[in-house]
Design an enzyme around this catalytic site. Sequence first.
Site, mmCIF file in Angstrom:
data_model
loop_
_atom_site.group_PDB
_atom_site.id
_atom_site.type_symbol
_atom_site.label_atom_id
_atom_site.label_comp_id
_atom_site.label_asym_id
_atom_site.label_seq_id
_atom_site.Cartn_x
_atom_site.Cartn_y
_atom_site.Cartn_z
ATOM 1 N N GLU A 1 -6.076 6.893 -1.522
ATOM 2 C CA GLU A 1 -6.206 5.699 -0.558
ATOM 3 C C GLU A 1 -6.721 4.535 -1.344
ATOM 4 O O GLU A 1 -6.056 3.288 -1.245
ATOM 5 C CB GLU A 1 -6.922 5.926 0.648
ATOM 6 C CG GLU A 1 -6.234 6.881 1.671
ATOM 7 C CD GLU A 1 -4.797 6.603 1.972
ATOM 8 O OE1 GLU A 1 -4.497 5.286 2.233
ATOM 9 O OE2 GLU A 1 -4.082 7.563 1.988
ATOM 10 N N HIS B 1 1.680 4.367 -2.917
ATOM 11 C CA HIS B 1 1.451 5.735 -2.733
ATOM 12 C C HIS B 1 2.459 6.633 -3.631
ATOM 13 O O HIS B 1 2.196 7.709 -3.995
ATOM 14 C CB HIS B 1 1.630 6.088 -1.243
ATOM 15 C CG HIS B 1 0.163 6.196 -0.630
ATOM 16 N ND1 HIS B 1 -0.798 6.499 -1.012
ATOM 17 C CD2 HIS B 1 -0.091 5.682 0.677
ATOM 18 C CE1 HIS B 1 -1.880 6.313 -0.159
ATOM 19 N NE2 HIS B 1 -1.533 5.803 0.856
ATOM 20 N N HIS C 1 0.823 -1.295 0.049
ATOM 21 C CA HIS C 1 0.003 0.011 0.083
ATOM 22 C C HIS C 1 0.888 1.396 0.149
ATOM 23 O O HIS C 1 0.702 2.103 -0.915
ATOM 24 C CB HIS C 1 -1.009 -0.004 1.347
ATOM 25 C CG HIS C 1 -1.561 1.115 1.431
ATOM 26 N ND1 HIS C 1 -3.208 1.271 1.336
ATOM 27 C CD2 HIS C 1 -1.306 2.577 2.026
ATOM 28 C CE1 HIS C 1 -3.625 2.492 1.600
ATOM 29 N NE2 HIS C 1 -2.599 3.244 2.155
ATOM 30 N N GLU C 2 1.703 1.164 1.022
ATOM 31 C CA GLU C 2 2.616 2.495 0.751
ATOM 32 C C GLU C 2 3.602 2.670 -0.260
ATOM 33 O O GLU C 2 3.960 3.699 -0.922
ATOM 34 C CB GLU C 2 3.635 2.553 2.050
ATOM 35 C CG GLU C 2 2.877 2.320 3.487
ATOM 36 C CD GLU C 2 1.977 3.298 3.793
ATOM 37 O OE1 GLU C 2 1.920 4.494 2.965
ATOM 38 O OE2 GLU C 2 0.939 3.211 4.594
ATOM 39 N N ASP D 1 -4.681 0.926 -1.888
ATOM 40 C CA ASP D 1 -5.155 -0.486 -1.162
ATOM 41 C C ASP D 1 -5.306 -1.228 -2.571
ATOM 42 O O ASP D 1 -5.046 -2.446 -2.205
ATOM 43 C CB ASP D 1 -6.596 -0.064 -0.892
ATOM 44 C CG ASP D 1 -6.591 0.629 0.771
ATOM 45 O OD1 ASP D 1 -5.628 0.371 1.300
ATOM 46 O OD2 ASP D 1 -7.785 1.085 1.227
HETATM 47 ZN ZN LIG Z 1 -2.507 5.062 2.428
#
Ligand SMILES: [Zn+2]
EC number: 3.4.24.-
Length: 479
Positions: free
Chosen positions: A452, A396, A392-393, A456
Amino acid sequence: AVKNELAKVETLNTFEDFKNNLTQLVFHSQAPLPFSFSVEPDMKDAIHYSLGFSGPGLILPDTTYYNDEHPRKKELLDFWAKNTSEILKTFDVENAEEIAKSALKFDALLVPSANTSEEWAKYAELYHPISTDSFVSKVKNLDLKSLIKDLVKTEPDKVIVYEDRFYESFDLLINEENWSLIKAWMLTKIARGATSFFNEDLRILGGAYGRFLSNVQEARSQEKHQLDLTESYFSQVIGLFYGKKYFGEAAKADVKRMVTAMIKVYQARLSKNEWLSQETAEKAIEKLDAITPFIGFPDKLPEIYSRLKTTSGSLYEDALKFDEILTARTFEKFSEDVDKTSWHMPAHMVNAYYSPDSNTIVFPAAILQAPFYSLEQSSSQNYGGIGAVIAHEISHAFDNNGAQFDKEGNLNKWWLDKDYEAFEEKQKEMIALFDGVETEVGPANGKLIVSENIADQGGITAALTAAKDEKDVDLKAFF
Ligand SMILES: [Zn+2]
């Protein structure tokens, strides 16, 4: 002591007095200014700091709450006014009701020029540099040239305006005619900010509006409140203690291995990607390879903590002194290089983040615990937990904001135009997928949460691929 802080504003009888005391207010008072200067890594030159400018923020959570159709607008403003005037009375402020109402009047004036949450969410697009000369000359009502020099002890070539409409309306909002409203607004902020530091009744009163806003019945316990307050000044200190006590070298090495595995999954996906040109995919792989992971806890504490000493015997007085030291430090940093190894989250926080300006992913020790992660869990359990968080990070770095920053952390388009256009189409699909989906707090706003959702979606699919690469894969355990 609170009366002393209030007096610093009460004695400013005219707008002229305010004008002559700006520097003093920033460095030596609890009064917030009705506008704000910040020192942050320059988005286009992330090794150096830039001076940012924005409005003072709103009382309600965001601009949408001020629409007349918003079901909670009236009750929240009424509650705030009543609660604030009660707080002002405990500090013997005269005309408490009047002051609370005037503060709300000033707040209402700010609404049209405040950024919406959707605008804040697209933060890479808020970077509006203006030469300091033209920045200060547009504002006629205050001497921002002197203030800037007092703040950063130098003359920066530019100021980054993050809230354009506020800047455009500056003189219409911050002026002699509005001075009594601004003054009231400042007084309410000082009074509300002081409620955490004294007796239990005042603390409960000070938290009442926040509880009403979020439908929480019970106040935090006194014990948790003490932790909150300590954390608000010493978060990294607590974090380092926690990290050293609860996170070991074996776990660190294992998590590092998982990060490497996850980066490999992304490399493989990018090299097989069918909608990007090879040129853009190669640049993406370069950015991916340049991501630095920080795992567990930082090596050292920022030096500032050695300057924070409790000496006065009064919690509030110590907090005032800490705030002065921290404000001075914020502006002192301006002339230093950005320390890209510093952490923006303490090690005892169950959370993680990606920092676009340093291209780092950070996993505090507290999220590297069961059920997210444990050396005792199976690889599938760990990939379904912390693996998905790691991925997830990483995602980003390539979400609607992160994608606009290069591997050095600078705002700099490394995509071919046609690839970026294709990516924007995909963003629209992701926005549409979530827009209007019912949640327990109302329909989702697809634009607000798209970064987000991208993280995800990327995160869970990459973690699943990594889990499947292990011999002992168990998808039930993964999910
Ligand atoms: Zn996040």
